[in-house]
Design a protein around this motif. Structure first.
Motif: not given
Length: 330
Positions: A113-122
């Motif tokens: 991935g790139a540019h924060g796509d598909g990212v989940s935090l916490d």
């Protein structure tokens, strides 16, 4: 000059063209659509694809384009990266997540991935983890997701050029400030009308628009807000969890205070990977503290980092990376 921020191509390309003209270097735009252009000086021609001008090795590109390879490569060279577990799409549904050896909180993100796509935090429990993995795998191009210890601290982008750190910014999530009359939606709309902001994914303005999507709405809901909530006067809240600039994040220049230990780690991984120009993303509480004292880890490497955040930081000193790139090749 970069006076029309809403141009047809990336501002990083225009910054390099403008600087070349100041330095008396011939330039020719070959394809605006593809951010493809040529600089020429004393018979030497250098082709650019935005900031990419051939300073990076093929090996380095393979490493930086795959987060799993980045972490394996870093660990093999005693460079601090987060503890990570990898989950493939093909066996995701057959895995019992509770059997995974992980300590919460964690994050999940696609390895490609790139540019924060598909990212989940916490992600604080297995239910959260399932939600994060489902979100990552929504994109059919995602074949593997990394589940990773969440490093405490803030997001920093470190630019390394020819083995030397040249710029450092801290990236913070977008936020709005209440006026006592406007809803959060109206405050976001107002901020997105800022002439310095542009279409998020195109990187064609000093700052991107705050991206409004289901992820933003879920983050507001988790804080007890909705888009219709009228925010109290002078109260500030983050509207996205992610600090990625393409979704509206801000950049603060911290080049002058980076600790030598952190600088050494960034320069080491860039040099060993054969990356003459790259962005090293580093999470830590305070980048002016050493790794031994303040902790922190390298999260990923970007082989084609945009330079607009360093030329136009939300706060702090502007860093003329366009000039440094040109000086590095001529």
């Amino acid at each position: 000059m970069v006076n029309n921020f809403m141009s047809d191509w990336a501002i990083s390309s225009q910054l390099i063209i403008d600087e070349a003209e100041k330095m008396g270097i011939k330039n020719r735009i070959l394809s605006k659509k593809n951010n493809f252009f040529l600089l020429e000086k004393e018979g030497k021609k250098v082709y650019f694809k935005s900031v990419d001008c051939g300073l990076n090795s093929a090996f380095g590109l393979k490493i930086s384009n795959n987060k799993e390879l980045t972490y394996i490569f870093a660990e093999s060279n005693d460079i601090r990266v987060p503890k990570s577990i990898y989950i493939d799409r093909e066996n995701y549904n057959s895995i019992n997540l509770e059997n995974l050896d992980i300590d919460f909180p964690v994050i999940s993100k696609p390895v490609n991935g790139a540019h924060g796509d598909g990212v989940s935090l916490d992600l604080n429990n297995f239910e959260d983890l399932k939600r994060g993995l489902d979100f990552s795998f929504q994109d059919k191009s995602v074949y593997r997701v990394v589940v990773q210890e969440q490093i405490e601290g803030e997001d920093h982008r470190i630019i390394v050029l020819n083995g030397k750190v040249e710029a450092v910014t801290k990236r913070i999530p977008p936020y709005v400030k209440g006026d006592g009359n406007s809803s959060i939606k109206e405050l976001i709309d107002k901020e997105n009308n800022n002439p310095l902001r542009g279409i998020g994914g195109d990187h064609d303005a000093p700052m991107s628009n705050i991206k409004v999507d289901s992820e933003l709405e879920k983050y507001l809901e988790a804080q007890g807000y909705s888009m219709d909530y009228v925010l109290e006067k002078d109260k500030e809240i983050f509207v996205r969890q992610n600090a990625n600039l393409s979704s509206g994040g801000l950049a603060l220049d911290l080049t002058d205070i980076i600790h030598p230990e952190v600088k050494k780690q960034a320069e080491k991984i860039a040099t060993l990977a054969g990356l003459g120009f790259c962005g090293v993303d580093f999470f830590c509480k305070d980048i002016s503290m050493g790794i031994k004292k303040g902790g922190g880890a390298i999260i990923e490497i970007n082989a084609t980092p945009g330079i607009r955040m360093h030329h136009f930081p939300s706060k702090g000193k502007s860093r003329n990376l366009a000039k440094k790139i040109i000086e590095a090749i001529f």
